[in-house]
Write a protein that holds these residues in place. Structure first.
Motif, PDB file in Angstrom:
ATOM      1  N   SER A 206       0.802  -1.232   0.000  1.00  0.00           N
ATOM      2  CA  SER A 206       0.000   0.000   0.000  1.00  0.00           C
ATOM      3  C   SER A 206       0.837   1.286   0.000  1.00  0.00           C
ATOM      4  N   THR A 207       2.144   1.161  -0.292  1.00  0.00           N
ATOM      5  CA  THR A 207       3.017   2.349  -0.225  1.00  0.00           C
ATOM      6  C   THR A 207       2.864   3.208  -1.471  1.00  0.00           C
ATOM      7  N   MET A 208       2.029   4.222  -1.361  1.00  0.00           N
ATOM      8  CA  MET A 208       1.818   5.082  -2.536  1.00  0.00           C
ATOM      9  C   MET A 208       2.926   6.131  -2.633  1.00  0.00           C
ATOM     10  N   LEU A 209       3.500   6.248  -3.836  1.00  0.00           N
ATOM     11  CA  LEU A 209       4.559   7.242  -4.077  1.00  0.00           C
ATOM     12  C   LEU A 209       4.297   7.969  -5.396  1.00  0.00           C
ATOM     13  N   PRO A 210       4.787   9.206  -5.513  1.00  0.00           N
ATOM     14  CA  PRO A 210       4.679   9.919  -6.789  1.00  0.00           C
ATOM     15  C   PRO A 210       5.703   9.352  -7.784  1.00  0.00           C
ATOM     16  N   PRO A 247       2.484  -0.323  -4.972  1.00  0.00           N
ATOM     17  CA  PRO A 247       2.924  -1.554  -5.647  1.00  0.00           C
ATOM     18  C   PRO A 247       1.758  -2.470  -6.032  1.00  0.00           C
ATOM     19  N   LYS A 248       0.725  -2.525  -5.186  1.00  0.00           N
ATOM     20  CA  LYS A 248      -0.413  -3.397  -5.504  1.00  0.00           C
ATOM     21  C   LYS A 248      -1.140  -2.913  -6.771  1.00  0.00           C
ATOM     22  N   GLN A 249      -1.341  -1.608  -6.857  1.00  0.00           N
ATOM     23  CA  GLN A 249      -2.014  -1.048  -8.056  1.00  0.00           C
ATOM     24  C   GLN A 249      -1.161  -1.271  -9.312  1.00  0.00           C
ATOM     25  N   LEU A 250       0.159  -1.156  -9.155  1.00  0.00           N
ATOM     26  CA  LEU A 250       1.039  -1.381 -10.312  1.00  0.00           C
ATOM     27  C   LEU A 250       0.981  -2.852 -10.739  1.00  0.00           C
ATOM     28  N   TYR A 265       5.709  -9.414  -1.061  1.00  0.00           N
ATOM     29  CA  TYR A 265       6.188  -8.181  -0.416  1.00  0.00           C
ATOM     30  C   TYR A 265       7.129  -8.511   0.736  1.00  0.00           C
ATOM     31  N   LYS A 266       8.308  -7.889   0.722  1.00  0.00           N
ATOM     32  CA  LYS A 266       9.256  -8.058   1.829  1.00  0.00           C
ATOM     33  C   LYS A 266       9.933  -6.707   2.081  1.00  0.00           C
ATOM     34  N   PRO A 267       9.226  -5.837   2.838  1.00  0.00           N
ATOM     35  CA  PRO A 267       9.776  -4.487   3.056  1.00  0.00           C
ATOM     36  C   PRO A 267      11.139  -4.534   3.756  1.00  0.00           C
ATOM     37  N   ILE A 273      12.119   5.001   4.354  1.00  0.00           N
ATOM     38  CA  ILE A 273      12.351   6.183   3.500  1.00  0.00           C
ATOM     39  C   ILE A 273      11.045   6.531   2.777  1.00  0.00           C
ATOM     40  N   ALA A 274      10.435   5.510   2.173  1.00  0.00           N
ATOM     41  CA  ALA A 274       9.197   5.749   1.409  1.00  0.00           C
ATOM     42  C   ALA A 274       8.096   6.317   2.301  1.00  0.00           C
ATOM     43  N   ASN A 275       8.020   5.832   3.552  1.00  0.00           N
ATOM     44  CA  ASN A 275       6.981   6.320   4.478  1.00  0.00           C
ATOM     45  C   ASN A 275       7.125   7.811   4.782  1.00  0.00           C
TER      46      ASN A 275
END
Ligand code: AKB
Length: 314
Positions: A206-210, A247-250, A265-267, A273-275
């Motif tokens: 669920s990590t949304m990034l621009p 990542p899920k949407q991609l 997924y293995k954060p 950093i992404a958070n």
């Protein structure tokens, strides 16, 4: 109009590889000097081995070719930067100081400095992050970009040097691989998908990034550099947005075309950093000042990435 002679540092990197070709097309192959730490055998055009942290070396190239513009792309990115923080600071700052000083002393007309969404930290609006947010970056890379933005502004105010800059989201393209960033997963995932391999993502679902597709990133760069001087009201660095997704949407968009594609997924340390980065970006200043408009959404980008990588691998 006098002939422009362009120097690109870090030309073998993810953005440099594609930007160099575009600039060759625009200014002519002989008028673009690509440079990087190592010689690139496959390169077509003018190439110089250059360590930008060496002032005399960059000065020699500026004088040899009578350079008029510098695109300074060489830098250590967010994830790699955390492995050796002081070294990252030294390299990212020293190289930019050398570019600024050589430009001031030898009449360079324009400088391009790539900044990043990494300049933002935990204390900002994470949705539609405003242009003028407080900058408290969480990585050395981000600190060096925030400082670089201010140094660019300083050289503009104090010496009139025309430094222009964009805060890039994660750049996604099929032509080249990123090296050591937090958004790299969004390129690696496509290579795995076309090769029918499983993909283990270092960020959670669920990590949304621009993010921004390469064509949009290159077009934004050229549009900014070509804009009339009086239109540039932001002399630190402009926010620009492409499309935001997690990542899920991609993975879902990839599965539309490759139904058997599998992701797990293995954060790791890059999750933190992404958070701390924005989820989406407000780029209304770029839109207002020089008519910026992205063209690629998640679906179009996914189609084009998969089509081109399939041609490349098969
Ligand atoms: C990174 O992930 O470090 C870069 C960036 C967003 O600047 N792609």
């Amino acid at each position: 109009m006098s002939q422009e002679i362009i120097l690109i540092t870090g030309s073998s990197g993810q953005l440099g590889t594609v930007l160099t070709k575009k600039l060759q097309k625009k200014y002519g192959v002989d008028n673009v000097i690509a440079s990087d730490l190592r010689y690139d055998r496959d390169f077509n055009g003018q190439f110089e081995v250059l360590d930008v942290s060496n002032f005399e070396a960059i000065k020699a190239i500026v004088l040899k070719y009578k350079i008029t513009q510098i695109y300074h792309l060489a830098a250590i990115l967010s994830a790699n930067g955390e492995k050796a923080p002081l070294n990252t600071w030294d390299i990212n700052m020293k190289t930019f100081f050398n570019v600024l000083e050589v430009s001031r002393l030898y009449n360079i007309k324009k400088v391009f400095f790539p900044s990043s969404i990494a300049v933002f930290g935990n204390n900002v609006e994470r949705l539609n992050t405003p242009q003028s947010s407080n900058l408290t970056p969480t990585t050395v890379y981000g600190i060096s970009k925030a400082a670089g933005e201010n140094w660019g502004n300083y050289y503009y105010e104090k010496y009139g040097l025309d430094v222009r800059s964009l805060r890039y989201p994660g750049v996604i393209g099929y032509q080249s691989l990123p090296g050591g960033g937090t958004t790299d997963y969004a390129v690696d995932i496509f290579h795995k998908a076309v090769n029918n391999q499983k993909f283990e993502c270092f960020l959670n679902a669920s990590t949304m990034l621009p993010m921004i597709y390469m064509d949009d990133a290159i077009r934004a760069t050229l549009e900014l550099m070509e804009a009339p001087k009086e239109k540039i009201t932001v002399r630190t660095s402009y926010n620009i947005a492409g499309c935001s997704f997690n990542p899920k949407q991609l993975a879902t968009a990839i599965k539309e075309i490759h139904p058997n594609f599998e992701i797990t997924y293995k954060p790791d340390f890059r999750q933190d950093i992404a958070n701390s980065w924005p989820m989406s970006i407000d780029d209304s200043d770029a839109k207002k000042d020089w008519d910026w408009q992205p063209k690629f959404d998640l679906k179009l980008m996914t189609d084009v990435m998969l089509r081109n990588l399939e041609l490349k691998y098969n």
